[in-house]
Scaffold this active site. Sequence first.
Site, short mmCIF file in Angstrom:
data_model
loop_
_atom_site.label_atom_id
_atom_site.label_comp_id
_atom_site.label_asym_id
_atom_site.label_seq_id
_atom_site.Cartn_x
_atom_site.Cartn_y
_atom_site.Cartn_z
N ASP A 12 1.24 -1.37 0.07
CA ASP A 12 -0.31 0.27 0.28
C ASP A 12 0.84 0.95 0.15
OD1 ASP A 12 -2.16 1.64 0.03
OD2 ASP A 12 -3.51 0.78 2.09
N ASP A 13 0.05 2.50 -0.27
CA ASP A 13 0.85 3.71 -0.67
C ASP A 13 1.17 4.41 1.19
OD1 ASP A 13 -1.87 3.86 0.25
OD2 ASP A 13 -1.27 5.97 -1.44
N ASP A 64 -1.79 4.59 7.90
CA ASP A 64 -2.39 5.60 8.66
C ASP A 64 -2.41 5.67 10.14
OD1 ASP A 64 -3.76 8.20 9.85
OD2 ASP A 64 -3.73 9.53 7.91
O1 LIG Z 1 -4.68 3.44 8.04
P1 LIG Z 1 -6.08 3.57 7.16
O2 LIG Z 1 -5.96 4.59 8.16
O3 LIG Z 1 -7.02 2.71 7.19
O4 LIG Z 1 -5.35 5.00 5.90
C1 LIG Z 1 -4.47 4.10 5.17
C2 LIG Z 1 -5.27 4.02 3.54
O5 LIG Z 1 -6.37 5.00 3.49
C3 LIG Z 1 -5.85 5.65 2.09
O6 LIG Z 1 -6.81 4.72 1.06
P2 LIG Z 1 -8.32 5.49 1.42
O7 LIG Z 1 -9.57 4.16 2.07
O8 LIG Z 1 -7.98 6.78 1.16
O9 LIG Z 1 -8.72 5.04 -0.97
P3 LIG Z 1 -7.44 5.02 -1.88
O10 LIG Z 1 -6.51 4.34 -2.00
O11 LIG Z 1 -8.08 4.13 -3.43
O12 LIG Z 1 -7.47 5.65 -1.97
C4 LIG Z 1 -4.55 4.96 1.62
O13 LIG Z 1 -3.71 4.59 -0.30
C5 LIG Z 1 -3.97 3.33 1.91
O14 LIG Z 1 -4.80 2.94 2.19
O1 HPA Z 2 -1.68 11.39 4.71
C1 HPA Z 2 -3.06 10.94 3.67
N1 HPA Z 2 -3.17 11.10 2.84
C2 HPA Z 2 -3.21 10.71 1.35
N2 HPA Z 2 -3.92 9.82 1.49
C3 HPA Z 2 -4.49 9.33 3.00
N3 HPA Z 2 -5.30 8.60 3.61
C4 HPA Z 2 -5.14 8.67 5.00
N4 HPA Z 2 -3.61 9.04 5.20
C5 HPA Z 2 -3.81 9.50 4.10
MG LIG Z 3 -6.07 3.03 0.09
#
Ligand SMILES: O=P(O)(O)OC[C@H]1O[C@H](OP(=O)(O)OP(=O)(O)O)[C@H](O)[C@@H]1O
Ligand code: HPA
Ligand SMILES: [Mg+2]
Length: 164
Positions: A93-94, A97
Amino acid sequence: MAIRYYTVTWDQLHRDAKALAWRLVDKGPYAGMVAITRGGLIPCAIISRELECRLIETVSIVTYDEEKRGEPSVVKPPAAALESRGEGWLIIDDLVDTGTTAKVIRALLPKAHFATVYAKPAGKPQVDTFITEVSQDTWILFPWDTEPQFVAPIAKSHASSNGG
Ligand SMILES: O=P(O)(O)OC[C@H]1O[C@H](OP(=O)(O)OP(=O)(O)O)[C@H](O)[C@@H]1O
Ligand code: HPA
Ligand SMILES: [Mg+2]
């Protein structure tokens, strides 16, 4: 608490994802990779190139209901990795959080290796390998969520904040 921003450019993302690949290469080989959509897709593509791992599965977890954070739901399970409970698989994952997304995936694939490029303190215990830590009050701005735009000269914004 004032939120801070940490801007990540495409170049930096590429460098950081490659740094993650260097950390992961000795922990393999991997049966395949699981990208957590959508944010994990681009780091996963970079890392799959470096590790020469061509089998990519995806998992989609939705943790937001409209604007509010709701119960996480698995919109698309990582079918190919489920039977082995993730044994030998690498999850990408990127960022992590709060750790909510990571906990859901860990429950599905407890034997997989979980790696993210960036990590915040609350989610860090969920991750096996990551590259850069930022504070919990930092919002990471990814290149796919931003675009270059005009910024006023420092003297102008300084003058207006001094009532000038
Ligand atoms: O540790 P957490 O609080 O769960 O946050 C982290 C997740 O939040 C973001 O994804 P998001 O659910 O926003 O979806 P996306 O990747 O489709 O943008 C990010 O890419 C992680 O997958
Ligand atoms: O710090 C952040 N950046 C972008 N997307 C996210 N989703 C949860 N935390 C983050
Ligand atoms: Mg995500």
